[in-house]
Motif scaffolding. Structure first.
Motif, PDB file in Angstrom:
ATOM      1  N   LEU A  11       0.726  -1.244   0.035  1.00 26.70           N
ATOM      2  CA  LEU A  11       0.056   0.014  -0.030  1.00 26.70           C
ATOM      3  C   LEU A  11       0.959   1.478  -0.236  1.00 26.70           C
ATOM      4  CD1 LEU A  11      -2.748   1.374   0.205  1.00 26.70           C
ATOM      5  CD2 LEU A  11      -2.705   1.194   2.545  1.00 26.70           C
ATOM      6  N   MET A  12       1.781   1.226   0.870  1.00 25.50           N
ATOM      7  CA  MET A  12       2.570   2.456   0.970  1.00 25.50           C
ATOM      8  C   MET A  12       3.225   2.704  -0.437  1.00 25.50           C
ATOM      9  SD  MET A  12       6.222   3.242   3.211  1.00 25.50           S
ATOM     10  CE  MET A  12       7.097   2.032   2.402  1.00 25.50           C
ATOM     11  N   SER A  13       3.869   1.627  -1.036  1.00 24.82           N
ATOM     12  CA  SER A  13       4.575   1.741  -2.427  1.00 24.82           C
ATOM     13  C   SER A  13       3.716   2.116  -3.450  1.00 24.82           C
ATOM     14  CB  SER A  13       5.097   0.382  -2.630  1.00 24.82           C
ATOM     15  OG  SER A  13       5.675   0.336  -4.114  1.00 24.82           O
ATOM     16  N   THR A  14       2.636   1.877  -3.265  1.00 15.28           N
ATOM     17  CA  THR A  14       1.495   2.246  -4.591  1.00 15.28           C
ATOM     18  C   THR A  14       1.083   3.752  -4.199  1.00 15.28           C
ATOM     19  OG1 THR A  14       0.608  -0.202  -4.512  1.00 15.28           O
ATOM     20  CG2 THR A  14      -0.822   1.831  -5.206  1.00 15.28           C
ATOM     21  N   ILE A  15       0.707   3.945  -3.089  1.00 15.04           N
ATOM     22  CA  ILE A  15       0.382   5.218  -2.687  1.00 15.04           C
ATOM     23  C   ILE A  15       1.676   6.454  -2.943  1.00 15.04           C
ATOM     24  CG2 ILE A  15      -0.070   7.010  -0.616  1.00 15.04           C
ATOM     25  CD1 ILE A  15      -2.522   5.135  -1.744  1.00 15.04           C
ATOM     26  N   ASN A  16       2.961   5.835  -2.424  1.00 17.40           N
ATOM     27  CA  ASN A  16       4.106   6.804  -2.710  1.00 17.40           C
ATOM     28  C   ASN A  16       4.099   7.006  -4.297  1.00 17.40           C
ATOM     29  OD1 ASN A  16       4.546   7.872  -0.421  1.00 17.40           O
ATOM     30  ND2 ASN A  16       6.134   6.226  -0.190  1.00 17.40           N
ATOM     31  N   MET A  17       4.067   6.012  -5.151  1.00 17.33           N
ATOM     32  CA  MET A  17       4.174   5.940  -6.432  1.00 17.33           C
ATOM     33  C   MET A  17       3.075   6.995  -6.826  1.00 17.33           C
ATOM     34  SD  MET A  17       3.507   3.055  -9.501  1.00 17.33           S
ATOM     35  CE  MET A  17       1.714   3.215  -9.080  1.00 17.33           C
ATOM     36  N   LEU A  18       1.960   6.840  -6.647  1.00 19.79           N
ATOM     37  CA  LEU A  18       0.744   7.698  -7.171  1.00 19.79           C
ATOM     38  C   LEU A  18       0.993   9.249  -7.065  1.00 19.79           C
ATOM     39  CD1 LEU A  18      -2.366   5.560  -6.261  1.00 19.79           C
ATOM     40  CD2 LEU A  18      -1.509   6.260  -8.656  1.00 19.79           C
ATOM     41  N   SER A  36     -11.039   7.791   2.098  1.00 11.28           N
ATOM     42  CA  SER A  36     -10.722   8.538   3.618  1.00 11.28           C
ATOM     43  C   SER A  36      -9.043   8.770   3.815  1.00 11.28           C
ATOM     44  CB  SER A  36     -11.155   7.822   4.691  1.00 11.28           C
ATOM     45  OG  SER A  36     -10.960   8.362   5.902  1.00 11.28           O
ATOM     46  N   GLU A  37      -8.834  10.168   4.058  1.00 12.22           N
ATOM     47  CA  GLU A  37      -7.470  10.268   4.181  1.00 12.22           C
ATOM     48  C   GLU A  37      -6.900   9.662   5.608  1.00 12.22           C
ATOM     49  OE1 GLU A  37      -4.611  14.025   4.360  1.00 12.22           O
ATOM     50  OE2 GLU A  37      -6.440  14.405   3.408  1.00 12.22           O
ATOM     51  N   ASP A  38      -8.004   9.742   6.575  1.00 11.29           N
ATOM     52  CA  ASP A  38      -7.660   9.328   7.874  1.00 11.29           C
ATOM     53  C   ASP A  38      -7.395   7.760   7.859  1.00 11.29           C
ATOM     54  OD1 ASP A  38      -7.889  11.841   8.919  1.00 11.29           O
ATOM     55  OD2 ASP A  38     -10.006  11.605   9.500  1.00 11.29           O
ATOM     56  N   GLU A  39      -8.395   7.118   7.099  1.00  9.28           N
ATOM     57  CA  GLU A  39      -8.218   5.838   7.086  1.00  9.28           C
ATOM     58  C   GLU A  39      -6.892   5.358   6.382  1.00  9.28           C
ATOM     59  OE1 GLU A  39     -10.337   1.670   5.199  1.00  9.28           O
ATOM     60  OE2 GLU A  39     -11.423   3.614   5.274  1.00  9.28           O
ATOM     61  N   LEU A  40      -6.628   5.889   5.311  1.00  4.28           N
ATOM     62  CA  LEU A  40      -5.365   5.648   4.575  1.00  4.28           C
ATOM     63  C   LEU A  40      -4.117   5.761   5.705  1.00  4.28           C
ATOM     64  CD1 LEU A  40      -4.068   4.914   2.191  1.00  4.28           C
ATOM     65  CD2 LEU A  40      -3.832   7.277   1.280  1.00  4.28           C
ATOM     66  N   CYS A  41      -4.050   6.927   6.539  1.00  2.26           N
ATOM     67  CA  CYS A  41      -2.778   7.355   7.250  1.00  2.26           C
ATOM     68  C   CYS A  41      -2.955   6.382   8.431  1.00  2.26           C
ATOM     69  CB  CYS A  41      -3.080   8.676   7.752  1.00  2.26           C
ATOM     70  SG  CYS A  41      -2.747  10.069   6.438  1.00  2.26           S
ATOM     71  N   ALA A  42      -4.099   6.014   9.114  1.00  3.65           N
ATOM     72  CA  ALA A  42      -3.990   5.066   9.869  1.00  3.65           C
ATOM     73  C   ALA A  42      -3.397   3.610   9.577  1.00  3.65           C
ATOM     74  CB  ALA A  42      -5.784   4.804  10.459  1.00  3.65           C
ATOM     75  N   ARG A  43      -3.963   3.250   8.253  1.00  2.48           N
ATOM     76  CA  ARG A  43      -3.375   2.037   7.949  1.00  2.48           C
ATOM     77  C   ARG A  43      -1.888   1.910   7.653  1.00  2.48           C
ATOM     78  NH1 ARG A  43      -6.370  -0.556   3.155  1.00  2.48           N
ATOM     79  NH2 ARG A  43      -4.730  -1.903   3.206  1.00  2.48           N
ATOM     80  N   LEU A  44      -1.172   3.019   7.213  1.00  4.71           N
ATOM     81  CA  LEU A  44       0.194   3.190   7.136  1.00  4.71           C
ATOM     82  C   LEU A  44       0.712   3.515   8.415  1.00  4.71           C
ATOM     83  CD1 LEU A  44       0.026   4.918   3.548  1.00  4.71           C
ATOM     84  CD2 LEU A  44       0.651   2.502   4.039  1.00  4.71           C
ATOM     85  N   GLU A  50       4.337   7.792   8.119  1.00  2.53           N
ATOM     86  CA  GLU A  50       3.439   8.971   8.285  1.00  2.53           C
ATOM     87  C   GLU A  50       3.736  10.024   7.061  1.00  2.53           C
ATOM     88  OE1 GLU A  50       5.419  12.181  10.920  1.00  2.53           O
ATOM     89  OE2 GLU A  50       4.866  10.366  12.056  1.00  2.53           O
ATOM     90  N   TYR A  51       2.718  10.592   6.702  1.00  5.15           N
ATOM     91  CA  TYR A  51       2.912  11.427   5.549  1.00  5.15           C
ATOM     92  C   TYR A  51       3.333  12.652   5.517  1.00  5.15           C
ATOM     93  CZ  TYR A  51       1.279  14.450   1.547  1.00  5.15           C
ATOM     94  OH  TYR A  51       1.322  15.211   0.532  1.00  5.15           O
ATOM     95  N   ASN A  52       4.501  13.035   4.796  1.00  4.67           N
ATOM     96  CA  ASN A  52       5.339  14.358   5.012  1.00  4.67           C
ATOM     97  C   ASN A  52       4.713  15.155   3.811  1.00  4.67           C
ATOM     98  OD1 ASN A  52       7.246  16.295   4.504  1.00  4.67           O
ATOM     99  ND2 ASN A  52       8.420  15.195   5.385  1.00  4.67           N
ATOM    100  N   PRO A  53       4.049  16.212   3.932  1.00  2.00           N
ATOM    101  CA  PRO A  53       3.466  17.071   2.884  1.00  2.00           C
ATOM    102  C   PRO A  53       4.519  17.779   2.340  1.00  2.00           C
ATOM    103  CG  PRO A  53       2.942  18.103   5.083  1.00  2.00           C
ATOM    104  CD  PRO A  53       3.635  16.582   5.295  1.00  2.00           C
ATOM    105  N   GLN A  54       5.937  18.163   2.767  1.00  5.81           N
ATOM    106  CA  GLN A  54       7.032  18.829   2.061  1.00  5.81           C
ATOM    107  C   GLN A  54       7.782  17.865   1.029  1.00  5.81           C
ATOM    108  OE1 GLN A  54       6.860  18.788   5.547  1.00  5.81           O
ATOM    109  NE2 GLN A  54       6.426  21.021   5.684  1.00  5.81           N
ATOM    110  N   THR A  55       7.478  16.587   1.483  1.00  5.20           N
ATOM    111  CA  THR A  55       8.342  15.809   0.195  1.00  5.20           C
ATOM    112  C   THR A  55       7.005  14.945  -0.612  1.00  5.20           C
ATOM    113  OG1 THR A  55       8.381  13.939   2.045  1.00  5.20           O
ATOM    114  CG2 THR A  55      10.288  15.292   1.412  1.00  5.20           C
TER     115      THR A  55
END
Length: 59
Positions: A11-18, A36-44, A50-55
């Motif tokens: 999931l992390m690999s797929t999301i980072n690619m997208l 859901s952004e909350d659900e996605l963040c919770a799964r990861l 965790e998501y880094n908005p700068q990168t």
């Protein structure tokens, strides 16, 4: 979330690619994919990511 892999590492690999190739932010990805952004963040978060908005990626 059924459109994405169930394994959190895949999931992390797929999301980072997208995020890298198609979306300027996590919010844009979640809005476009109706996820859901909350659900996605919770799964990861279960694997310490965790998501880094700068990168614009999970790490």
């Amino acid at each position: 979330m059924e459109q994405f892999p169930q394994d959190p590492f895949m999931l992390m690999s797929t999301i980072n690619m997208l995020l890298r190739d198609q979306y300027v932010s996590l919010a844009a990805l979640c809005d476009d994919r109706n996820v859901s952004e909350d659900e996605l963040c919770a799964r990861l978060a279960t694997i310490g990511m965790e998501y880094n908005p700068q990168t614009n990626k999970f790490w």
